[in-house]
Design a protein around this motif. Structure first.
Motif, PDB file in Angstrom:
ATOM      1  N   LEU A  69     -29.324 -15.476  55.588  1.00  0.00           N
ATOM      2  CA  LEU A  69     -29.882 -16.612  54.858  1.00  0.00           C
ATOM      3  C   LEU A  69     -29.642 -16.456  53.363  1.00  0.00           C
ATOM      4  O   LEU A  69     -29.348 -17.426  52.664  1.00  0.00           O
ATOM      5  N   THR A  78     -26.007 -17.453  52.613  1.00  0.00           N
ATOM      6  CA  THR A  78     -25.730 -18.890  52.629  1.00  0.00           C
ATOM      7  C   THR A  78     -26.384 -19.598  51.447  1.00  0.00           C
ATOM      8  O   THR A  78     -25.805 -20.510  50.889  1.00  0.00           O
ATOM      9  N   ILE A  79     -27.598 -19.146  51.064  1.00  0.00           N
ATOM     10  CA  ILE A  79     -28.248 -19.849  49.954  1.00  0.00           C
ATOM     11  C   ILE A  79     -27.513 -19.545  48.649  1.00  0.00           C
ATOM     12  O   ILE A  79     -27.496 -20.367  47.735  1.00  0.00           O
ATOM     13  N   HIS A  84     -24.318 -19.406  48.434  1.00  0.00           N
ATOM     14  CA  HIS A  84     -23.216 -20.377  48.425  1.00  0.00           C
ATOM     15  C   HIS A  84     -23.710 -21.764  48.055  1.00  0.00           C
ATOM     16  O   HIS A  84     -22.959 -22.570  47.510  1.00  0.00           O
ATOM     17  N   PHE A  85     -24.968 -22.064  48.377  1.00  0.00           N
ATOM     18  CA  PHE A  85     -25.535 -23.376  48.067  1.00  0.00           C
ATOM     19  C   PHE A  85     -25.428 -23.657  46.570  1.00  0.00           C
ATOM     20  O   PHE A  85     -25.204 -24.780  46.158  1.00  0.00           O
ATOM     21  N   LYS A 102     -23.281 -22.127  44.453  1.00  0.00           N
ATOM     22  CA  LYS A 102     -21.985 -21.786  43.850  1.00  0.00           C
ATOM     23  C   LYS A 102     -21.245 -23.034  43.403  1.00  0.00           C
ATOM     24  O   LYS A 102     -21.533 -24.142  43.836  1.00  0.00           O
ATOM     25  N   LYS A 128     -18.470 -25.730  43.450  1.00  0.00           N
ATOM     26  CA  LYS A 128     -17.796 -26.277  44.615  1.00  0.00           C
ATOM     27  C   LYS A 128     -16.294 -26.310  44.395  1.00  0.00           C
ATOM     28  O   LYS A 128     -15.828 -26.541  43.283  1.00  0.00           O
ATOM     29  N   ALA A 129     -15.561 -26.098  45.483  1.00  0.00           N
ATOM     30  CA  ALA A 129     -14.103 -26.069  45.389  1.00  0.00           C
ATOM     31  C   ALA A 129     -13.507 -27.470  45.478  1.00  0.00           C
ATOM     32  O   ALA A 129     -12.321 -27.654  45.243  1.00  0.00           O
ATOM     33  N   THR A 130     -14.332 -28.448  45.804  1.00  0.00           N
ATOM     34  CA  THR A 130     -13.825 -29.793  46.070  1.00  0.00           C
ATOM     35  C   THR A 130     -13.216 -30.432  44.829  1.00  0.00           C
ATOM     36  O   THR A 130     -13.724 -30.273  43.730  1.00  0.00           O
ATOM     37  N   ASN A 181     -12.417 -34.282  43.749  1.00  0.00           N
ATOM     38  CA  ASN A 181     -12.606 -35.680  44.155  1.00  0.00           C
ATOM     39  C   ASN A 181     -11.302 -36.415  43.937  1.00  0.00           C
ATOM     40  O   ASN A 181     -11.045 -36.892  42.843  1.00  0.00           O
ATOM     41  N   TYR A 182     -10.492 -36.570  44.994  1.00  0.00           N
ATOM     42  CA  TYR A 182      -9.092 -36.865  44.799  1.00  0.00           C
ATOM     43  C   TYR A 182      -8.734 -38.036  43.891  1.00  0.00           C
ATOM     44  O   TYR A 182      -8.178 -37.789  42.827  1.00  0.00           O
ATOM     45  N   PRO A 183      -9.083 -39.255  44.193  1.00  0.00           N
ATOM     46  CA  PRO A 183      -8.474 -40.274  43.317  1.00  0.00           C
ATOM     47  C   PRO A 183      -8.900 -40.141  41.857  1.00  0.00           C
ATOM     48  O   PRO A 183      -8.111 -40.405  40.957  1.00  0.00           O
ATOM     49  N   GLU A 184     -10.140 -39.695  41.623  1.00  0.00           N
ATOM     50  CA  GLU A 184     -10.594 -39.567  40.236  1.00  0.00           C
ATOM     51  C   GLU A 184     -10.046 -38.305  39.572  1.00  0.00           C
ATOM     52  O   GLU A 184      -9.568 -38.341  38.452  1.00  0.00           O
TER      53      GLU A 184
END
Lengths: 381, 178
Positions: free
Chosen positions: B30, B33-34, B36-37, B39, B41-43, B45-48
């Motif tokens: 636990l 995982t928390i 990582h909550f 951290k 983010k690796a994302t 946001n493609y078009p922007e």
């Protein structure tokens, strides 16, 4: 005002809040899943993806509603309805707050105050098995039936340990009424401080009853395609999934009531006195109640978050492990807890339930220090 | 063979009580995982937000003109020979008097076609070209198509426009700016 109308209003608003929280649990689940996995989760529909549940609901309504030819049509429809119904019923007896003073009347923030509250919750929760079982059976699909059987046997197994863990709480509070149990925890005497073992057993069983990871075997898609809801589509599937979220809400609420003092919070008496002296009897009391309701919902929301947090941490059990844990682990532990609590009440030592925990910790520490881990050999050169 | 330093040795010795309770292990899990909550983010946001292309990215082909606007390609066919996917085909033609402004040498490609379904963007055409005529642009993705009619790219889509010249690395080969 007619007390019947007042009651109806409270029931409707609690029902509405239940549905709203369950709806947004589906959003929160995906958001939490995303954040724990270093992603962002839904963020396209509305602000931060807040319209996502509506979009999902719209999609589900417009999907093809398919009933297999050999299914028992009426039971097939009845299954999800029953799952939804039983899920919604459980929150009726939960005290979400103290009381409001409206004119001459005192209105409890609770749909029905019955002196068998926790018994009612258990009755309704055990009815929930029927929704799964009927759905799985009516589909006329062996995988659905297997999933349903697994769900039923899992729920029954864990209900035993859950009931036993509750007995300790009932022993301590001397009442089956949820309101009395909550009020008994007034002033920081939260049950979790006296019942650590009972809490762990109850929490584990709550996960199993809600069919949440790591106990989500009824819908294990790798073994059972989809479990009891394999044949379901459209909003009937939606009902099953939605019922799971309502169950999560209800069990978080019950956990908060039983172990975390419900609407009690540290220093609430001082706050209430302050409010009453500055705002007058009725207004002060009402605002203090509102704060209590907020505290209760904070506890519930944390409970729901915890469900999600665990989901993205633990892997699923194997079925024999699940049964082993339930019958050989939790039930004996729960019985031990009942005995210790009973002895504690007899000897007027409320902390006695900690003895079991301390013994286990002592054994664990002693054994860990005694057993030298064997020297590791390299498996591959 | 050791590939990384992250491999963990498996321990098959019997579990202690603390391990069999699983609660310490669950608490550790636990905690992980928390963490990582919270951290970063690796994302993307493609078009922007758009990730910059890699420095060795090979995108849509371009047939370059020289600084006077003449097509550099002489239809020698070396790119077609070099192409492992046989995506390139061309028909050569002879430059007529008066067309000196259009074509750099006496021979030119009357038809130059790349079948984009076959092309694997290996860049061998670019390497084979002795006239620095064909390049894979490092900043343009080949457009998507939904129809087989749109698959074959002719000169109309490949030859660069003089008012919109590709900024690809021709100077690397010629020392001449674009």
């Amino acid at each position: 005002m007619d007390p019947l109308i007042v009651n109806a209003l409270i029931i409707l608003s609690i029902f509405g809040i239940t549905l709203l929280i369950a709806t947004y649990s589906t959003w929160a689940e995906r958001k939490v899943a995303g954040y724990i996995q270093d992603r962002l989760g839904p963020n396209r529909a509305g602000w931060g993806g807040l319209m996502q549940p509506l979009a999902d609901a719209g999609k589900m309504f417009f999907k093809e509603d398919f009933i297999p030819a050999h299914a028992n049509k009426w039971l097939f429809i009845f299954g999800p309805s029953l799952a939804m119904l039983t899920a919604c019923m459980a929150s009726a007896v939960i005290p979400f707050g103290d009381s409001f003073i409206v004119g001459e009347n005192i209105v409890l923030v609770q749909a029905i105050e019955v002196n068998i509250g926790i018994l009612y919750v258990f009755g309704v929760v055990s009815l929930g098995v029927y929704g799964l079982m009927i759905g799985g059976w009516a589909s006329n699909n062996k995988f659905s039936l297997l999933g349903a059987v697994r769900a039923a046997s899992q729920n029954i197994s864990y209900e035993l340990a859950m009931g036993l863990s509750i007995i300790a709480i009932i022993l301590m509070s001397g009442s089956l009424s949820l309101r009395t149990i909550v009020e008994g925890q007034h002033g920081g005497n939260w049950n979790i401080l006296y019942q650590p073992l009972g809490f762990i057993i109850f929490l584990t069983c709550a996960f199993a009853e809600c069919n949440r990871t790591p106990f989500d075997l009824p819908e294990c898609e790798t073994e059972l395609i989809g479990g009891y809801h394999t044949e379901y589509s459209s909003m009937k599937l939606g009902f099953y999934l939605f019922a799971e979220y309502i169950n999560m809400f209800a069990s978080s609420a019950v956990t908060a009531c039983l172990f975390f003092g419900g609407f009690n919070y540290p220093g609430m008496d001082a706050v209430q006195n302050q409010l009453i002296s500055s705002l007058g009897e009725a207004t002060g009391h009402n605002i203090a109640t509102a704060i209590g309701i907020a505290v209760m919902f904070a506890k519930i929301l944390f409970g729901i978050f915890f469900f999600m947090w665990v989901r993205w941490t633990l892997p699923r059990f194997r079925y024999d492990q699940l049964m082993n844990l339930g019958w050989k682990g939790l039930i004996p532990a729960a019985i031990l807890n009942v005995i210790l609590t009973g002895a504690g009440i007899l000897l007027e030592m409320r902390w006695l339930s900690w003895v079991a925990v301390l013994i286990v910790i002592a054994i664990a520490v002693i054994q860990a220090s005694a057993s030298q881990k064997k020297e590791l050999r390299a498996q591959r050169a | 063979m050791k590939l990384t330093n992250r491999a963990k040795q498996i321990d098959n010795s019997p579990m202690t009580v603390a391990e069999r309770l699983y609660i310490p292990a669950i608490a550790t899990g636990l905690g992980i995982t928390i963490k990582h909550f919270f951290k970063k983010k690796a994302t993307i946001n493609y078009p922007e937000e758009q990730r910059p292309f890699s420095s060795i990215f090979r995108g849509l082909h371009v047939l370059k003109r020289d600084e006077q606007g003449r097509e550099r390609c002489t239809a020698c066919g070396l790119c077609a020979v070099a192409c492992p996917a046989e995506a390139i085909s061309m028909t050569a033609a002879e430059r007529k008097p008066g067309e000196e402004k259009l074509y750099r040498e006496e021979k030119y490609a009357a038809v130059y076609e790349i079948n984009m379904l076959r092309c694997i963007f290996c860049g061998l055409c670019e390497e084979a070209c002795p006239k620095a005529a064909i390049f894979l642009q490092p900043d343009k993705i080949a457009p998507a198509f939904v129809d087989r009619e749109q698959v074959i790219f002719g000169k109309d889509r490949l030859v660069e426009k003089m008012d919109d010249r590709a900024t690809t690395g021709i100077q690397k080969y010629t020392g001449v700016k674009s």
